[in-house]
Design an enzyme around this catalytic site. Structure first.
Site, PDB file in Angstrom:
ATOM      1  N   ASP A  67      -2.060  -6.789   7.415  1.00 34.53           N
ATOM      2  CA  ASP A  67      -3.299  -6.571   7.110  1.00 34.53           C
ATOM      3  C   ASP A  67      -3.687  -7.111   5.663  1.00 34.53           C
ATOM      4  O   ASP A  67      -2.882  -8.000   5.313  1.00 34.53           O
ATOM      5  CB  ASP A  67      -3.872  -5.041   7.116  1.00 34.53           C
ATOM      6  CG  ASP A  67      -3.085  -4.143   6.036  1.00 34.53           C
ATOM      7  OD1 ASP A  67      -1.892  -4.567   5.895  1.00 34.53           O
ATOM      8  OD2 ASP A  67      -3.758  -3.245   5.659  1.00 34.53           O
ATOM      9  N   GLY A 120       0.779  -1.251   0.107  1.00 33.19           N
ATOM     10  CA  GLY A 120       0.047  -0.026   0.017  1.00 33.19           C
ATOM     11  C   GLY A 120       0.889   1.215  -0.007  1.00 33.19           C
ATOM     12  O   GLY A 120       2.056   1.198   0.578  1.00 33.19           O
ATOM     13  N   GLU A 159       4.702  -4.407   8.287  1.00 35.22           N
ATOM     14  CA  GLU A 159       3.831  -3.252   8.266  1.00 35.22           C
ATOM     15  C   GLU A 159       3.999  -2.920   9.894  1.00 35.22           C
ATOM     16  O   GLU A 159       3.848  -1.568  10.391  1.00 35.22           O
ATOM     17  CB  GLU A 159       2.349  -3.659   8.261  1.00 35.22           C
ATOM     18  CG  GLU A 159       1.641  -3.832   7.050  1.00 35.22           C
ATOM     19  CD  GLU A 159       2.404  -5.155   6.396  1.00 35.22           C
ATOM     20  OE1 GLU A 159       2.063  -5.012   5.087  1.00 35.22           O
ATOM     21  OE2 GLU A 159       2.730  -6.070   7.151  1.00 35.22           O
ATOM     22  N   GLY A 171       0.221  -5.362   0.981  1.00 31.42           N
ATOM     23  CA  GLY A 171      -1.117  -5.507   0.217  1.00 31.42           C
ATOM     24  C   GLY A 171      -0.853  -6.037  -1.214  1.00 31.42           C
ATOM     25  O   GLY A 171      -1.470  -6.786  -1.953  1.00 31.42           O
TER      26      GLY A 171
END
Length: 358
Positions: free
Chosen positions: A151, A74, A143, A120
């Site tokens: 996530d 991301g 992360e 991601g």
């Protein structure tokens, strides 16, 4: 002149669409930014996937990245810039829906991963029936080191890896190479990078999404591989012993103890990285993965959506570049509880409880 400008504009789009026979290709096209996922990337991928799923002529979907990365995950700048006014809400919502769509996609999909794949970006790879990696592939979920949590469905994916490898990867941000990804179940086939273009041409000419035919085509180019002798996959007994502990503090204590044993010099470097990570993120991440062991995919995504929004909204801490609290001991259990609290029903991520209803 106008037509040339239009063609150039299309080539500059952040996701390119290619159609060849029954094959549909999505090319992540931000090579200078390592194909990080922006709101526009999420929008286009969702649009393409939905369109292809409904298209009877579309048999096979292929994901690939332009340049030296598949995707570095991301776009953090986008998330952090949207913190103050909640403008990040829509793209976070769309991203988790995209993750759900990829996990439950109705057509055969193949990821061709020839470079960096993180966070991601890896959520477009690990769930697929066919994930092809090369000697240039590097995987990570880092992360916690940037004040977030593991996530994009990785509390579901990591909690289903062998032993406590998922906790290790999430808490340390450790990197895996292609051989290790296959051994861990995060990829399916190893193909040398010099053969990847030829494999892609073969897939484009298949004109079928039949899984047996796709598997046979890939296996024409793939090579059986095993992790190297010094691979982290060969250290699973140590990882399981330490990362099965109940708390982050206990994990670190057990890991330190193992690090004093001859032959475990590798642990010191890993511990150094963990200590640089956000204490709040480490605790949030461990709990998320532990809960993920007992949760369905929709439950994991709903939980991750809460955690991401509560983190970006600074519900507990403005824990972005300077960790506050600064130590694990200062992180209160009740603050972690607040991050996990469900939203009111209308504000939750609305994904179906099973894919038959999506």
């Amino acid at each position: 002149m106008a037509e040339q400008q239009k063609q150039q504009a299309n080539l500059d789009e952040v996701v390119l669409e290619q159609e060849t026979g029954g094959a549909r290709v999505a090319i992540l096209n931000r090579p200078r930014q390592l194909n990080v996922i922006s709101d526009r990337v999420v929008y286009l991928l969702a649009q393409f996937l939905e369109s292809w799923e409904k298209d009877e002529d579309a048999k096979l979907v292929i994901f690939k990245g332009a340049g030296r990365a598949f995707s570095a995950g991301g776009d953090l700048k986008m998330f952090y810039e949207g913190k103050s006014d909640d403008s990040c809400l829509e793209v976070v919502y769309r991203m988790y829906w995209l993750c759900y769509h990829i996990h439950t996609y109705k057509k055969t999909a193949v990821a061709l991963v020839n470079g960096l794949v993180m966070g991601g970006g890896a959520a477009m790879v690990a769930p697929l029936k066919f994930a092809v990696v090369t000697e240039k592939t590097v995987f990570a979920t880092p992360e916690a080191s940037v004040g977030l949590h593991t996530d994009c469905s990785f509390s579901y994916i990591h909690s289903r890896l062998p032993g406590y490898l998922g906790e290790y990867l999430a808490l340390t941000g450790a990197r895996l190479n292609a051989k290790e990804m296959i051994a861990a179940g995060l990829a399916t086939h190893f193909v040398p990078s010099e053969k990847l273009e030829e494999l892609e041409k073969c897939l484009l000419n298949l004109n079928t999404g039949d899984e047996s035919a796709v598997r046979a085509a890939i296996e024409e180019f793939s090579t059986d591989v095993q992790p190297d002798e010094d691979s982290i996959l060969n250290k699973l007994p140590t990882i399981n012993k330490c990362f099965s502990a109940e708390t982050v503090e206990d994990i670190i204590k057990a890991f330190e103890s193992e690090g004093s044993i001859d032959g475990n010099q590798w642990i010191a470097t890993v511990l150094k990285g963990m200590r640089r990570s956000s204490p709040t993120s480490l605790k949030m991440t461990l709990r998320s993965i532990r809960e993920g062991r007992k949760q369905s995919l929709p439950e994991c995504l709903k939980k991750e959506f809460r955690l991401t929004m509560n983190t970006l909204r600074s519900v507990v801490t403005g824990d972005v570049y300077e960790w506050s609290p600064a130590t694990l001991e200062e992180v209160k259990n009740e603050d972690i509880d607040r991050l996990f609290e469900p939203f009111s029903s209308e504000k939750e991520l609305q994904v179906p409880s099973d894919d038959s209803n999506r």
